[in-house]
Write a protein that holds these residues in place. Sequence first.
Motif, PDB file in Angstrom:
ATOM      1  N   ASP A 128       0.816  -1.388   0.170  1.00 41.01           N
ATOM      2  CA  ASP A 128      -0.529   0.184   0.166  1.00 41.01           C
ATOM      3  C   ASP A 128       0.748   1.457   0.294  1.00 41.01           C
ATOM      4  N   MET A 129       2.316   0.961   0.728  1.00 39.74           N
ATOM      5  CA  MET A 129       3.123   2.040   0.166  1.00 39.74           C
ATOM      6  C   MET A 129       4.295   2.284  -0.176  1.00 39.74           C
ATOM      7  N   ALA A 130       5.130   2.307  -0.927  1.00 43.90           N
ATOM      8  CA  ALA A 130       6.534   2.277  -1.436  1.00 43.90           C
ATOM      9  C   ALA A 130       7.200   3.429  -1.661  1.00 43.90           C
ATOM     10  N   GLN A 131       8.378   3.295  -1.606  1.00 43.65           N
ATOM     11  CA  GLN A 131       9.519   4.544  -2.223  1.00 43.65           C
ATOM     12  C   GLN A 131      10.648   3.902  -2.223  1.00 43.65           C
ATOM     13  N   ALA A 132      11.206   5.401  -3.325  1.00 46.16           N
ATOM     14  CA  ALA A 132      12.351   4.657  -4.181  1.00 46.16           C
ATOM     15  C   ALA A 132      12.740   5.895  -5.003  1.00 46.16           C
ATOM     16  N   GLY A 133      13.787   5.810  -5.240  1.00 47.80           N
ATOM     17  CA  GLY A 133      14.405   6.744  -5.865  1.00 47.80           C
ATOM     18  C   GLY A 133      15.162   6.826  -7.260  1.00 47.80           C
ATOM     19  N   GLY A 134      16.069   8.175  -7.321  1.00 50.59           N
ATOM     20  CA  GLY A 134      16.675   7.351  -8.778  1.00 50.59           C
ATOM     21  C   GLY A 134      17.770   8.817  -9.034  1.00 50.59           C
ATOM     22  N   PRO A 135      18.809   8.908  -9.823  1.00 47.57           N
ATOM     23  CA  PRO A 135      19.775   9.852 -10.514  1.00 47.57           C
ATOM     24  C   PRO A 135      19.564  10.659 -11.168  1.00 47.57           C
ATOM     25  N   ASP A 136      18.154  10.674 -12.118  1.00 40.78           N
ATOM     26  CA  ASP A 136      17.917  11.733 -13.172  1.00 40.78           C
ATOM     27  C   ASP A 136      16.389  11.944 -12.593  1.00 40.78           C
ATOM     28  N   GLY A 137      16.269  13.199 -11.536  1.00 42.86           N
ATOM     29  CA  GLY A 137      15.199  14.365 -11.421  1.00 42.86           C
ATOM     30  C   GLY A 137      14.201  14.802 -12.412  1.00 42.86           C
ATOM     31  N   SER A 138      15.148  14.825 -13.758  1.00 43.79           N
ATOM     32  CA  SER A 138      14.319  15.679 -14.576  1.00 43.79           C
ATOM     33  C   SER A 138      13.379  14.579 -15.358  1.00 43.79           C
ATOM     34  N   LYS A 139      13.565  13.300 -14.901  1.00 42.25           N
ATOM     35  CA  LYS A 139      12.809  12.146 -15.813  1.00 42.25           C
ATOM     36  C   LYS A 139      11.477  12.586 -14.835  1.00 42.25           C
ATOM     37  N   ALA A 140      11.500  13.452 -14.198  1.00 39.38           N
ATOM     38  CA  ALA A 140       9.680  12.683 -12.941  1.00 39.38           C
ATOM     39  C   ALA A 140       8.241  12.591 -14.008  1.00 39.38           C
ATOM     40  N   ASP A 141       8.621  13.231 -14.637  1.00 40.40           N
ATOM     41  CA  ASP A 141       7.241  13.019 -15.514  1.00 40.40           C
ATOM     42  C   ASP A 141       7.051  11.706 -15.882  1.00 40.40           C
ATOM     43  N   ALA A 142       8.414  11.312 -16.799  1.00 35.55           N
ATOM     44  CA  ALA A 142       8.530   9.494 -17.391  1.00 35.55           C
ATOM     45  C   ALA A 142       8.295   8.475 -16.941  1.00 35.55           C
ATOM     46  N   ALA A 143       8.310   9.279 -15.041  1.00 37.72           N
ATOM     47  CA  ALA A 143       8.338   8.505 -13.853  1.00 37.72           C
ATOM     48  C   ALA A 143       6.790   8.045 -13.640  1.00 37.72           C
ATOM     49  N   LEU A 144       5.855   9.578 -14.045  1.00 34.43           N
ATOM     50  CA  LEU A 144       4.588   9.265 -13.445  1.00 34.43           C
ATOM     51  C   LEU A 144       3.921   8.686 -14.759  1.00 34.43           C
ATOM     52  N   ALA A 145       4.724   8.863 -16.222  1.00 34.64           N
ATOM     53  CA  ALA A 145       3.979   8.468 -16.922  1.00 34.64           C
ATOM     54  C   ALA A 145       4.313   6.178 -16.896  1.00 34.64           C
ATOM     55  N   ALA A 146       5.609   5.866 -15.904  1.00 29.11           N
ATOM     56  CA  ALA A 146       5.505   4.707 -16.056  1.00 29.11           C
ATOM     57  C   ALA A 146       4.071   4.294 -15.423  1.00 29.11           C
ATOM     58  N   ILE A 147       4.114   5.106 -14.478  1.00 28.97           N
ATOM     59  CA  ILE A 147       2.869   4.015 -13.176  1.00 28.97           C
ATOM     60  C   ILE A 147       1.600   4.251 -14.263  1.00 28.97           C
ATOM     61  N   ALA A 148       1.309   5.079 -15.147  1.00 36.87           N
ATOM     62  CA  ALA A 148       0.029   5.631 -15.194  1.00 36.87           C
ATOM     63  C   ALA A 148      -0.018   3.997 -16.578  1.00 36.87           C
ATOM     64  N   ALA A 149       1.253   3.514 -17.237  1.00 42.95           N
ATOM     65  CA  ALA A 149       0.853   2.807 -18.369  1.00 42.95           C
ATOM     66  C   ALA A 149       1.095   1.768 -17.713  1.00 42.95           C
ATOM     67  N   ALA A 150       1.359   1.157 -16.378  1.00 45.09           N
ATOM     68  CA  ALA A 150       1.608   0.115 -15.570  1.00 45.09           C
ATOM     69  C   ALA A 150      -0.288  -0.113 -14.536  1.00 45.09           C
ATOM     70  N   LEU A 151      -0.745   0.534 -15.066  1.00 38.52           N
ATOM     71  CA  LEU A 151      -2.013   1.067 -14.482  1.00 38.52           C
ATOM     72  C   LEU A 151      -2.945   0.318 -15.612  1.00 38.52           C
ATOM     73  N   GLY A 152      -2.512   0.144 -16.928  1.00 42.68           N
ATOM     74  CA  GLY A 152      -3.511   0.054 -17.985  1.00 42.68           C
ATOM     75  C   GLY A 152      -3.819   1.398 -18.672  1.00 42.68           C
ATOM     76  N   GLY A 153      -3.059   2.589 -18.701  1.00 37.23           N
ATOM     77  CA  GLY A 153      -3.408   3.532 -19.326  1.00 37.23           C
ATOM     78  C   GLY A 153      -2.202   3.974 -20.592  1.00 37.23           C
TER      79      GLY A 153
END
Length: 153
Positions: A128-153
Motif C-alpha cells: 500500500d506504500m512504497a518509496q524509491a529514488g533515482g539519479p535523474d530528477g529531470s525524468k519525473a514526468d516520464a516516471a509518472l507516465a510509467a506508473i500510468a502505463a502500468a495501471l493500463g493507461g
Amino acid sequence: MEDLPNRLSAVLDDRKRLERELSEAKKKLAMGGGAKADAADGVRVVGNVKLLARAVEGVEIKDLKSLADEGKKQLGSGVVALVAATGDGKASIVVGVTPDLVARFSAVDLVRKASEVLGGKGGGGKPDMAQAGGPDGSKADAALAAIAAALGG
C-alpha cells in the motif's frame, strides 16, 4: 542578562513552531492548496482506477509518504504517485495504493517501474506504500507516465 536563557528558549520554541507551519504549508501547496481533488489537481482515471500523479516542489523527501496518505484520503479509492526532485538533481518517488486496490496493484511494483525511469534500481515498502529514488530528477514526468502505463493507461 539573567533572563537570557528564558528568552533564548522562547526564540527556539518559536523557530520550531514556524518550521512546522512552513512544512505544513509546503505540503498543502504541493497537494493543490487543500482544494478538493479534481482533474486540475492531477487526478485522472487510468483504466478504471483514479490516479493522482504529481511532481511536487519544495517538499522534504521525508514528507512524501504523509502527502501520499493525504492523496489516498482525497481519492478514497485509487493510486497516488508523487515525485520530488532533490537539490542535487536526483529524485525520490512515493506510490500509495488504497486498501481496496492492493489485490490488483502493488505499490512496490509500481514504484520500481518509476525508479527504473529515474535511473534507479529497486525501491521498496509495502503493497500500500512504497518509496524509491533515482539519479535523474529531470525524468519525473516520464516516471509518472510509467506508473500510468502500468495501471493500463
